[in-house]
Enzyme design. Sequence first.
Site, short mmCIF file in Angstrom:
data_model
loop_
_atom_site.label_atom_id
_atom_site.label_comp_id
_atom_site.label_asym_id
_atom_site.label_seq_id
_atom_site.Cartn_x
_atom_site.Cartn_y
_atom_site.Cartn_z
N HIS A 124 -57.23 27.35 26.74
CA HIS A 124 -56.45 26.11 26.67
C HIS A 124 -55.65 25.90 27.95
O HIS A 124 -54.82 24.99 28.03
CB HIS A 124 -55.42 26.18 25.54
CG HIS A 124 -55.97 26.40 24.17
ND1 HIS A 124 -57.09 25.77 23.70
CD2 HIS A 124 -55.51 27.16 23.14
CE1 HIS A 124 -57.30 26.18 22.45
NE2 HIS A 124 -56.37 27.01 22.09
N SER A 154 -52.31 19.30 13.89
CA SER A 154 -53.04 20.54 13.68
C SER A 154 -52.26 21.73 14.27
O SER A 154 -52.20 22.81 13.67
CB SER A 154 -54.43 20.42 14.32
OG SER A 154 -55.19 21.56 14.07
N ARG A 269 -58.60 24.07 8.66
CA ARG A 269 -57.57 23.39 7.87
C ARG A 269 -58.20 22.19 7.15
O ARG A 269 -58.60 22.28 6.01
CB ARG A 269 -56.40 22.99 8.78
CG ARG A 269 -55.10 22.71 8.07
CD ARG A 269 -54.03 22.26 9.06
NE ARG A 269 -54.45 21.05 9.76
CZ ARG A 269 -54.06 19.82 9.45
NH1 ARG A 269 -53.23 19.63 8.46
NH2 ARG A 269 -54.50 18.79 10.13
P1 A3P Z 1 -57.34 20.37 11.63
O1 A3P Z 1 -56.11 21.23 11.72
O2 A3P Z 1 -57.08 18.93 11.96
O3 A3P Z 1 -58.07 20.55 10.36
P2 A3P Z 1 -58.99 24.79 17.33
O4 A3P Z 1 -60.20 25.53 16.98
O5 A3P Z 1 -59.00 24.23 18.72
O6 A3P Z 1 -57.78 25.58 17.03
O7 A3P Z 1 -58.97 23.49 16.44
C1 A3P Z 1 -58.71 23.56 15.09
C2 A3P Z 1 -59.13 22.27 14.44
O8 A3P Z 1 -60.56 22.18 14.41
C3 A3P Z 1 -58.63 22.22 13.02
O9 A3P Z 1 -58.34 20.85 12.78
C4 A3P Z 1 -59.87 22.70 12.26
O10 A3P Z 1 -59.89 22.37 10.91
C5 A3P Z 1 -60.96 21.99 13.03
N1 A3P Z 1 -62.28 22.59 12.82
C6 A3P Z 1 -62.60 23.90 12.81
N2 A3P Z 1 -63.90 24.07 12.52
C7 A3P Z 1 -64.42 22.84 12.35
C8 A3P Z 1 -65.72 22.36 12.01
N3 A3P Z 1 -66.75 23.18 11.81
N4 A3P Z 1 -65.87 21.01 11.89
C9 A3P Z 1 -64.84 20.18 12.09
N5 A3P Z 1 -63.59 20.56 12.41
C10 A3P Z 1 -63.38 21.89 12.53
#
Ligand code: A3P
Length: 308
Positions: A124, A154, A269
């Site tokens: 990041h 998020s 989430r």
């Molecule tokens: P939300 O908190 O809005 O649900 P990162 O991986 O960068 O930490 O991002 C996390 C976000 O990506 C979370 O969003 C998570 O739910 C979502 N995410 C993880 N896996 C996913 C998938 N297979 N499809 C769609 N969203 C996904």
Amino acid sequence: MSEGELELPWRLSYFVEPGYLLPVIMGEDNLKNTMQKFEVRDDDVFLVTYPKAGTNWTCEIIDAIQHVDNLEVLKTRSLIEKTPLMELGPSIHPEIIAEGVADVPSILEAIHAPSPSPRKLPTHLLPKFLPPQLFTKKPKTIFVDRNPKDCIVSLFGWHESTRFLARVEWDHFFDAYLKGLTEYGPYPEFIKAWYPYKDEPWFLWTRYEELKKDPKGSIKKIAEFLGKNLTEEQLNEIVRITGFEYMKKANENVKGREFILRPEGVWQRKGVVGGWKGWFTVAQNEAFEKQYNERMKEYGLEHLKYKF
Ligand code: A3P
């Protein structure tokens, strides 16, 4: 609230430089020393995201593309091996130890350096903190953008879920974001720093929302960018095993979950577009858009603005 007045719930974060807050789990030594000397390989795949823009999801997609002939290997990975953020560790911060996380190694040294090629290298960070060789060797790099309102909500949720960050009230968190006091800094600054690479041939700029709308088309595009022509069957299988519900279920019992998450914490989430609407008040939305519009205009990035 100013940097000098930071207190709970930011006790698990620190300023690596003025205005740039990182979780203490992202070790300062890693950033300032190991990262700068890190050897980049031509066949590395970097993944650059603002926090919560879909890093784990895209990492799983990259892993599946790289190992399409042996997808079973994905099932053996621990949570950290699934998304080995380059900046992770080492941290011996007392608050992290108090959270029960005894020893976080430098991921660069423990995972990336000894890993066979091809590697996936998620981060990041801003470009200036990454290995200088990234910008001379120019390996394939995927950038995932996401509606910043959804990222903020998020990230707020992530404070609830991970042991590496402290819990916080939504209103407090939102105010902190506007003041540049949330982890990895404000979104427009991140986009501004990465925008110069957007149209370079080694760089693929995509969006979480595109992946959501057309997973198959997006995965095909990523695979082609990585030089892989997948069969229809392979493509369908990668769409299946990187789908939200599949990943959520698979990660319920994944190795190393308890290391990163609180017992009640969630990894996948909601996975929806526009979830911010359930969190932002009218006043918060106005304040957010004012700052977003002004900064994106000032940085000449209006064409990259989200239509909320
Ligand atoms: P939300 O908190 O809005 O649900 P990162 O991986 O960068 O930490 O991002 C996390 C976000 O990506 C979370 O969003 C998570 O739910 C979502 N995410 C993880 N896996 C996913 C998938 N297979 N499809 C769609 N969203 C996904």
